[in-house]
Design a protein around this motif. Sequence first.
Motif, PDB file in Angstrom:
ATOM      1  N   ALA A 357      12.775  14.235 -33.251  1.00 26.33           N
ATOM      2  CA  ALA A 357      13.373  14.911 -32.101  1.00 26.33           C
ATOM      3  C   ALA A 357      12.289  15.483 -31.201  1.00 26.33           C
ATOM      4  N   GLU A 358      12.554  15.509 -29.880  1.00 26.31           N
ATOM      5  CA  GLU A 358      11.625  16.060 -28.896  1.00 26.31           C
ATOM      6  C   GLU A 358      12.187  17.352 -28.323  1.00 26.31           C
ATOM      7  N   VAL A 359      11.359  18.376 -28.285  1.00 26.71           N
ATOM      8  CA  VAL A 359      11.762  19.667 -27.739  1.00 26.71           C
ATOM      9  C   VAL A 359      10.575  20.263 -26.995  1.00 26.71           C
ATOM     10  N   PHE A 360      10.879  21.133 -26.015  1.00 31.56           N
ATOM     11  CA  PHE A 360       9.828  21.911 -25.361  1.00 31.56           C
ATOM     12  C   PHE A 360       9.485  23.088 -26.264  1.00 31.56           C
ATOM     13  N   ASP A 361       8.218  23.194 -26.615  1.00 30.37           N
ATOM     14  CA  ASP A 361       7.761  24.244 -27.513  1.00 30.37           C
ATOM     15  C   ASP A 361       6.450  24.819 -26.982  1.00 30.37           C
ATOM     16  N   ARG A 362       5.963  25.846 -27.633  1.00 31.88           N
ATOM     17  CA  ARG A 362       4.722  26.481 -27.216  1.00 31.88           C
ATOM     18  C   ARG A 362       3.583  25.463 -27.168  1.00 31.88           C
ATOM     19  N   ASP A 363       2.808  25.520 -26.092  1.00 35.78           N
ATOM     20  CA  ASP A 363       1.644  24.652 -25.978  1.00 35.78           C
ATOM     21  C   ASP A 363       0.499  25.267 -26.777  1.00 35.78           C
ATOM     22  N   ASP A 364       0.083  24.575 -27.826  1.00 36.71           N
ATOM     23  CA  ASP A 364      -0.942  25.103 -28.718  1.00 36.71           C
ATOM     24  C   ASP A 364      -2.331  25.092 -28.104  1.00 36.71           C
ATOM     25  N   PHE A 365      -2.464  24.553 -26.902  1.00 35.11           N
ATOM     26  CA  PHE A 365      -3.761  24.604 -26.226  1.00 35.11           C
ATOM     27  C   PHE A 365      -4.171  26.051 -25.963  1.00 35.11           C
ATOM     28  N   PHE A 366      -3.182  26.925 -25.803  1.00 34.05           N
ATOM     29  CA  PHE A 366      -3.436  28.312 -25.416  1.00 34.05           C
ATOM     30  C   PHE A 366      -3.415  29.231 -26.639  1.00 34.05           C
ATOM     31  N   HIS A 367      -4.061  30.375 -26.488  1.00 35.62           N
ATOM     32  CA  HIS A 367      -4.005  31.440 -27.487  1.00 35.62           C
ATOM     33  C   HIS A 367      -2.791  32.319 -27.179  1.00 35.62           C
ATOM     34  N   TRP A 368      -1.805  32.255 -28.034  1.00 40.38           N
ATOM     35  CA  TRP A 368      -0.588  33.034 -27.830  1.00 40.38           C
ATOM     36  C   TRP A 368      -0.745  34.420 -28.436  1.00 40.38           C
ATOM     37  N   ASP A 369      -0.288  35.410 -27.701  1.00 39.61           N
ATOM     38  CA  ASP A 369      -0.299  36.793 -28.178  1.00 39.61           C
ATOM     39  C   ASP A 369       0.836  36.938 -29.196  1.00 39.61           C
ATOM     40  N   PRO A 370       0.518  37.161 -30.468  1.00 41.40           N
ATOM     41  CA  PRO A 370       1.588  37.203 -31.472  1.00 41.40           C
ATOM     42  C   PRO A 370       2.563  38.353 -31.269  1.00 41.40           C
ATOM     43  N   ALA A 371       2.088  39.438 -30.673  1.00 39.84           N
ATOM     44  CA  ALA A 371       2.966  40.589 -30.470  1.00 39.84           C
ATOM     45  C   ALA A 371       3.891  40.382 -29.276  1.00 39.84           C
ATOM     46  N   ALA A 372       3.319  39.863 -28.166  1.00 40.80           N
ATOM     47  CA  ALA A 372       4.119  39.690 -26.945  1.00 40.80           C
ATOM     48  C   ALA A 372       4.849  38.364 -26.914  1.00 40.80           C
ATOM     49  N   GLY A 373       4.395  37.380 -27.704  1.00 39.96           N
ATOM     50  CA  GLY A 373       5.041  36.078 -27.701  1.00 39.96           C
ATOM     51  C   GLY A 373       4.765  35.276 -26.454  1.00 39.96           C
TER      52      GLY A 373
END
Length: 562
Positions: A357-373
């Motif tokens: 299945a294909e879904v739009f998800d977080r782009d792992d290229f970036f560093h995501w802030d775990p607290a702010a999401g």
Amino acid sequence: MIREDAPDSNRSATAPDTGQASPISWLHLSDLHVGARSEAAWWNALDKFWCSLDEHLTIVGPPDLVLLTGDLTFKGEPAEFDKLTKFLEKLLGRLPKAADGHPPLTVAVPGNHEVQRPTGREALLYRVLRDFEKGRDDPDVADLLEAFWDERDASFLRPLFANYLAWFDGVIRPQAARPGVTLRTSFFPGDVYAKLALPGRFPLSIVGLNSAWMQYQGGDFKGKLALPLEQFQAALPHAQGESPLGVLDATHRALLLMHHSRSWLSKPQRQLFDSGIYPGGRFVACLHGHMHEPDANNRSEAGGVARCYYQAPSLFGVEKYGSAEESRAIGYTWATLRDDGELRAWPLKLKRKSDGAEVFDRDDFFHWDPAAGNVLLRPGDGQRLVGSDERSPARLRPQTQVRQTVDVVAAGEGDTGFLGVPFESARSITRSAPVEQVYLNVWFPKFEPRAPRFVVDLPIEMRVALGPQRHGAPADPLSEDLLDRLRQLSQIDVWVQCADADVTPCDGTLQLPWPTNVLSFELTPRRPGGLRIVVVLLIHNQPVHRLEREVQVHDRRDRGER
């Protein structure tokens, strides 16, 4: 025209009454390539996009803007623009409306896929663009520059963007006719300026520049494009004889939109871009696309003010279509901007899961802030808006004439405060602050205002103590040098905002050594009940202190008074 058939749920156009402007949010789409080959893949990507859109509306909240940074179509043909309009109609129909009934404002700039490339003998006319870097040393280029910048005539370029301009005038321009929005297009095709002054938000300017106007033919144009300083300034509304840059100085924050990244400009043009278009601090960020893959940087060079760039992914990018090496880059971005300049984004990418299945998800290229999401693209700079009325100053910009640090000693009572620190009754409080944030002791007298009219007197006292300060110790004397500098800040104005009341504003002047002064202003409430009084004190037209108080207004007739 775009239909405004949004669902019943409305966006709130008014900020919570916190004394600060609410963030502005947007949906950033780039490189849609509407009409491109592989139509089946387009419909499949759109199906996933609509699901992601609904999901992230609950995460990010409804956007105020939809920003389109070029390559909206595949060949710039009228039929493709018709499909683009239908896409926007459906998009805006799914997004909640504001309280005034309008959908999010759409702002767009063209890309190289919007260029209607000339062929045959017609293409020969545009060869002069290949020699643009020669400047006035080339007689043909000199004639072109004279037409562009002296005569403000860019009709030479308009045929390259005729279909885009027709679409812009028929779709984008009409939806900008709403309260709190100003939209202006330049004589230079594709350039646009928009200003938002929405209730509860901070003023935001958007400058959109056409970076594709030299790309009249195929080939590699990296390092060959131009964004002249004259083009940029022509996009800014201004009166004859006045600086075009004034419109940006008068707004709180600004965004720069274009299709290509800075690296696609020639070396001389990159130098002009850095010095005259995007010196650090002028724009919160430069948003662009073109490369189909996302990227972001917020970098300071040589100790200067950082510049923030965000490269949006392609909503529908298909490379090497039909070959064994065919690849797709599909993504889009949500973002929010606070009044203090903090910029956060939700970069999303179409991914294939283990079950296929294909879904739009977080782009792992970036560093995501775990607290702010989300992803922090740019930290805040501390310059916050004070007040939301047009009479209030645009930006909380600390004074820079004095960099000496002082201790601020204050004793107050009631509803006084400094830099968000409340002062308790019968206590002396010491706080360290830059000298440009000199202490202003403001308090409300204890009174019970009554309709129909009453006068408010605000005693104002300013005191500064230099150097380390112990509780209860006398203040060190100010040096003559410091006094001379502080005298530059001695003119104090007051701006009064009063919810649900007509206000007669007043100005006050405090001269060193700052004796206690009283500012008076008259309020006329429209009806009895709760009343919020907001006082903003200004030094050299810049806010340094904000104070609010809730009072109850009684109608004399309720008590039998005349």
